[in-house]
Design a protein around this motif. Structure first.
Motif, short mmCIF file in Angstrom:
data_model
loop_
_atom_site.label_atom_id
_atom_site.label_comp_id
_atom_site.label_asym_id
_atom_site.label_seq_id
_atom_site.Cartn_x
_atom_site.Cartn_y
_atom_site.Cartn_z
N ALA A 5 2.13 -9.37 -17.39
CA ALA A 5 1.28 -8.22 -17.62
C ALA A 5 0.18 -8.38 -16.80
N ILE A 6 -0.51 -9.31 -16.88
CA ILE A 6 -1.92 -9.64 -16.09
C ILE A 6 -1.68 -9.63 -14.72
N LEU A 7 -0.55 -10.52 -14.49
CA LEU A 7 -0.43 -10.34 -12.86
C LEU A 7 0.00 -9.13 -12.23
N ILE A 8 0.95 -8.24 -13.07
CA ILE A 8 1.12 -6.91 -12.46
C ILE A 8 -0.16 -6.29 -12.54
N ALA A 9 -0.86 -6.38 -13.35
CA ALA A 9 -2.32 -5.47 -13.57
C ALA A 9 -3.28 -5.94 -12.24
N LEU A 10 -3.27 -7.17 -12.02
CA LEU A 10 -4.28 -7.72 -10.81
C LEU A 10 -3.61 -6.91 -9.43
N PHE A 11 -2.21 -7.05 -9.40
CA PHE A 11 -1.68 -6.73 -8.25
C PHE A 11 -1.72 -5.02 -8.10
N ALA A 12 -1.77 -4.33 -9.31
CA ALA A 12 -2.01 -2.76 -9.11
C ALA A 12 -3.39 -2.66 -8.60
N LEU A 13 -4.25 -3.32 -9.21
CA LEU A 13 -5.83 -3.00 -9.01
C LEU A 13 -5.99 -3.44 -7.58
N GLY A 14 -5.26 -4.69 -7.03
CA GLY A 14 -5.72 -4.76 -5.64
C GLY A 14 -5.05 -3.85 -4.61
N ALA A 15 -4.03 -2.98 -5.00
CA ALA A 15 -3.30 -2.07 -4.34
C ALA A 15 -4.25 -0.78 -4.21
N CYS A 16 -5.12 -0.83 -4.99
CA CYS A 16 -6.06 0.48 -4.94
C CYS A 16 -7.16 0.48 -3.98
N LYS A 17 -7.24 -0.42 -3.18
CA LYS A 17 -8.29 -0.69 -1.87
C LYS A 17 -7.74 0.24 -0.81
N SER A 18 -8.62 1.12 -0.24
CA SER A 18 -8.13 1.85 0.83
C SER A 18 -8.61 1.45 1.92
N ASP A 19 -7.69 1.91 3.03
CA ASP A 19 -8.03 1.40 4.55
C ASP A 19 -8.88 2.28 5.08
N ILE A 20 -10.14 2.05 5.04
CA ILE A 20 -11.28 2.78 5.79
C ILE A 20 -11.56 2.85 7.35
N GLY A 21 -11.32 1.73 7.77
CA GLY A 21 -11.66 1.16 9.11
C GLY A 21 -11.23 2.11 10.17
N ALA A 22 -12.14 2.05 11.10
CA ALA A 22 -11.73 2.66 12.47
C ALA A 22 -10.50 2.29 13.09
N ASN A 23 -10.04 1.10 12.78
CA ASN A 23 -8.83 0.66 13.57
C ASN A 23 -7.64 0.61 12.50
N GLU A 24 -7.84 1.16 11.39
CA GLU A 24 -6.73 1.32 10.10
C GLU A 24 -6.07 2.89 10.40
N TYR A 25 -4.74 2.83 10.43
CA TYR A 25 -3.86 4.10 10.63
C TYR A 25 -2.79 3.92 9.72
N SER A 26 -2.45 4.95 9.06
CA SER A 26 -1.38 5.20 8.06
C SER A 26 -0.13 5.64 9.16
N THR A 27 1.10 5.23 8.60
CA THR A 27 2.25 5.73 9.40
C THR A 27 2.34 7.09 9.51
N ALA A 28 1.85 8.04 8.71
CA ALA A 28 1.84 9.32 9.09
C ALA A 28 0.85 9.67 10.10
N SER A 29 -0.08 9.01 10.39
CA SER A 29 -0.85 9.39 11.58
C SER A 29 -0.29 9.18 12.86
N VAL A 30 0.90 8.20 13.16
CA VAL A 30 1.42 7.69 14.23
C VAL A 30 2.03 8.93 14.90
N GLY A 31 1.63 9.26 16.23
CA GLY A 31 2.45 10.35 16.91
C GLY A 31 1.42 11.67 16.83
N LYS A 32 0.57 11.74 16.05
CA LYS A 32 -0.04 12.99 15.80
C LYS A 32 -1.43 12.91 16.69
N ALA A 33 -1.43 14.08 17.26
CA ALA A 33 -2.74 14.13 18.35
C ALA A 33 -3.82 14.47 17.56
N THR A 34 -4.90 14.10 17.76
CA THR A 34 -6.27 14.53 17.24
C THR A 34 -7.23 14.76 18.26
#
Length: 150
Positions: A5-34
């Motif tokens: 339970a502790i291991l699952i909780a730590l993994f879930a908390l680590g997954a909460c970190k957002s990708d906010i950098g200029a070089n971070e793109y989601s797969t949904a962004s690929v192919g979209k014109a900005t």
């Protein structure tokens, strides 16, 4: 069981970190014109970016409730243990998420070629300094990237 339970909780908390950098793109962004505009950095300020997500409290409360319910031998002890565990787990999960999801970033004040001045805050993977030429990319998300064209 508690370790899992502790291991699952730590993994879930680590997954909460957002990708906010200029070089971070989601797969949904690929192919979209900005859209893009040339600009120049007027100032740079180091900032801390904290998550608005409260998933850590939820995960902590669930893990604490499960762990707390295993305390004692009577039904009343199990119930009280679950309630106490959920409260303490929720507080601990919220605190842990705050630490795990906080990231460094920069707030840029830039002047567009049109003369308009705007600010953009993003992760700290790209550092631009006052005077640098850059591009403002904007659409569903804005970011400032270096530009050497002109």
């Amino acid at each position: 069981m508690k370790k899992l339970a502790i291991l699952i909780a730590l993994f879930a908390l680590g997954a909460c970190k957002s990708d906010i950098g200029a070089n971070e793109y989601s797969t949904a962004s690929v192919g979209k014109a900005t859209e893009a505009q040339r600009c120049r950095v007027l100032s740079t300020r180091k900032v801390r970016v904290a998550s608005d997500n409260k998933g850590g409290a939820l995960v902590g409360a669930a893990a604490g409730g499960v762990g707390g319910s295993m305390i004692g031998g009577t039904d009343a002890a199990h119930i009280l243990g679950a309630i106490g565990g959920a409260v303490v787990g929720g507080m601990a999960g919220d605190a842990a998420q705050g630490v795990l999801s906080e990231q460094g970033g920069y707030e840029y004040v830039v002047e567009l070629n049109s003369g308009k001045v705007i600010t953009v805050t993003q992760g700290d993977d790209v550092l631009l300094v006052p005077g640098d030429r850059c591009m403002l990319l904007y659409g569903s998300r804005s970011r400032i990237i270096p530009y050497s064209g002109y």
